[in-house]
Design an enzyme around this catalytic site. Structure first.
Site, PDB file in Angstrom:
ATOM      1  N   ARG A 105     -10.303 -13.443   6.027  1.00 44.03           N
ATOM      2  CA  ARG A 105      -9.065 -14.024   5.477  1.00 44.03           C
ATOM      3  C   ARG A 105      -9.325 -15.346   4.749  1.00 44.03           C
ATOM      4  O   ARG A 105      -8.572 -15.747   3.879  1.00 44.03           O
ATOM      5  CB  ARG A 105      -8.055 -14.301   6.602  1.00 44.03           C
ATOM      6  N   ASP A 118       0.869  -1.167   0.000  1.00 43.60           N
ATOM      7  CA  ASP A 118       0.000   0.000   0.000  1.00 43.60           C
ATOM      8  C   ASP A 118       0.916   1.230   0.000  1.00 43.60           C
ATOM      9  O   ASP A 118       1.416   1.629  -1.039  1.00 43.60           O
ATOM     10  CB  ASP A 118      -0.864  -0.121   1.261  1.00 43.60           C
ATOM     11  N   SER A 119       1.211   1.802   1.172  1.00 39.35           N
ATOM     12  CA  SER A 119       2.127   2.951   1.229  1.00 39.35           C
ATOM     13  C   SER A 119       3.571   2.521   0.949  1.00 39.35           C
ATOM     14  O   SER A 119       4.382   3.309   0.481  1.00 39.35           O
ATOM     15  CB  SER A 119       2.061   3.601   2.608  1.00 39.35           C
ATOM     16  N   LEU A 128       7.206  -2.414   4.260  1.00 32.44           N
ATOM     17  CA  LEU A 128       8.102  -3.245   3.480  1.00 32.44           C
ATOM     18  C   LEU A 128       9.479  -2.627   3.285  1.00 32.44           C
ATOM     19  O   LEU A 128      10.490  -3.325   3.311  1.00 32.44           O
ATOM     20  CB  LEU A 128       7.452  -3.523   2.126  1.00 32.44           C
ATOM     21  N   ASN A 148       5.574   1.626   3.388  1.00 38.74           N
ATOM     22  CA  ASN A 148       6.353   1.926   4.602  1.00 38.74           C
ATOM     23  C   ASN A 148       6.878   0.679   5.301  1.00 38.74           C
ATOM     24  O   ASN A 148       8.066   0.579   5.597  1.00 38.74           O
ATOM     25  CB  ASN A 148       5.495   2.713   5.596  1.00 38.74           C
TER      26      ASN A 148
HETATM   27  P1  IMP Z   1       1.952  -0.426   3.921  1.00 40.10           P
HETATM   28  O1  IMP Z   1       2.424  -0.802   2.530  1.00 40.10           O
HETATM   29  O2  IMP Z   1       3.075  -0.243   4.895  1.00 40.10           O
HETATM   30  O3  IMP Z   1       1.033   0.771   3.896  1.00 40.10           O
HETATM   31  O4  IMP Z   1       1.088  -1.583   4.555  1.00 40.10           O
HETATM   32  C1  IMP Z   1       0.656  -2.692   3.879  1.00 40.10           C
HETATM   33  C2  IMP Z   1      -0.224  -3.485   4.819  1.00 40.10           C
HETATM   34  O5  IMP Z   1      -1.472  -2.803   5.026  1.00 40.10           O
HETATM   35  C3  IMP Z   1      -0.578  -4.831   4.223  1.00 40.10           C
HETATM   36  O6  IMP Z   1       0.341  -5.844   4.567  1.00 40.10           O
HETATM   37  C4  IMP Z   1      -1.971  -5.069   4.783  1.00 40.10           C
HETATM   38  O7  IMP Z   1      -1.890  -5.690   6.057  1.00 40.10           O
HETATM   39  C5  IMP Z   1      -2.562  -3.692   4.965  1.00 40.10           C
HETATM   40  N1  IMP Z   1      -3.437  -3.327   3.808  1.00 40.10           N
HETATM   41  C6  IMP Z   1      -3.237  -2.328   2.919  1.00 40.10           C
HETATM   42  N2  IMP Z   1      -4.225  -2.280   2.003  1.00 40.10           N
HETATM   43  C7  IMP Z   1      -5.087  -3.273   2.331  1.00 40.10           C
HETATM   44  C8  IMP Z   1      -6.325  -3.731   1.749  1.00 40.10           C
HETATM   45  O8  IMP Z   1      -6.848  -3.247   0.724  1.00 40.10           O
HETATM   46  N3  IMP Z   1      -6.912  -4.787   2.376  1.00 40.10           N
HETATM   47  C9  IMP Z   1      -6.391  -5.378   3.483  1.00 40.10           C
HETATM   48  N4  IMP Z   1      -5.232  -4.987   4.054  1.00 40.10           N
HETATM   49  C10 IMP Z   1      -4.596  -3.940   3.485  1.00 40.10           C
HETATM   50 MG    MG Z   2      -3.990  -6.402   7.855  1.00 36.41          MG
END
Ligand code: IMP
Ligand code: MG
Length: 180
Positions: free
Chosen positions: A164, A102-103, A107, A105
């Site tokens: 899930r 997503d963001s 990873l 952060n």
């Molecule tokens: P980020 O890339 O650090 O923002 O976080 C990614 C994490 O946010 C993923 O591993 C998911 O746990 C959670 N996440 C982000 N988007 C979604 C979504 O559309 N559905 C379910 N979980 C999400």
């Molecule tokens: Mg989650």
């Protein structure tokens, strides 16, 4: 279809095709080597279970659970490792297996933590990516599919730990998370 799901984004057959393609790509790229899959709990559990069965080179698996704080201030954000690997990854070819980026952060921090442990290599494999939400630039080596900015659940992905177990990936009805 589950009554909290608005529509199906990827059905079982589509997921199978994507996972098969990723497995083939990885097997070709790592020919003659051994892979350690680092599975990020909990969301990547279902994906990793299917992915490892599509990989034809020797593969081992280990698990990590982490979350990041301070997503607004990326550089000062802290990675909270709730569960760490059992494996010593030095000299190993590591592939981080993520359900969705997503963001970016979590990873990007996780990748630097693993790189600090002297592995031979670290690459990233994600089933889903939301490029429009990216705040940190992370190199994604293997990406199943890029999706629009929708909140999706199923095939390991949750909302508040629910959904899930759904065998498909679906868009959650906004009424589920919009409190009146
Ligand atoms: P980020 O890339 O650090 O923002 O976080 C990614 C994490 O946010 C993923 O591993 C998911 O746990 C959670 N996440 C982000 N988007 C979604 C979504 O559309 N559905 C379910 N979980 C999400
Ligand atoms: Mg989650």
């Amino acid at each position: 279809m589950h009554n909290s799901i608005e529509s199906i984004m990827l059905n079982e057959d589509e997921i199978k095709e994507i996972v098969g393609r990723l497995g083939k790509q990885i097997s070709a790229d790592y020919s003659g080597r051994e892979i350690l899959l680092v599975v990020i709990l909990k969301g990547s559990l279902v994906f990793a279970a299917d992915l490892m069965r599509e990989i034809t080179v020797p593969v081992k698996i280990d698990f990590m659970q982490a979350s990041s704080y301070g997503s607004q201030t990326v550089s000062s954000g802290i990675l909270n490792i709730k569960h760490d690997l059992e494996t010593d990854i030095s000299g190993k070819d590591v592939i981080i297996v993520e359900d969705i980026i997503d963001s970016g952060n979590t990873l990007s921090k996780l990748k630097s933590v693993l790189e600090g442990r002297n592995p031979a290599s670290v690459s990233i494999c994600t089933l889903l990516s939301k490029p429009s939400r990216r705040q940190v630039d992370v190199r994604v080596d293997y990406c199943g599919v890029e999706i629009p900015d929708e909140f999706v659940v199923g095939y390991g992905l949750d909302y508040d730990e629910h959904y899930r177990h759904l065998p498909y990936i679906g868009i959650l009805k906004p009424s589920v998370y919009t409190k009146p």
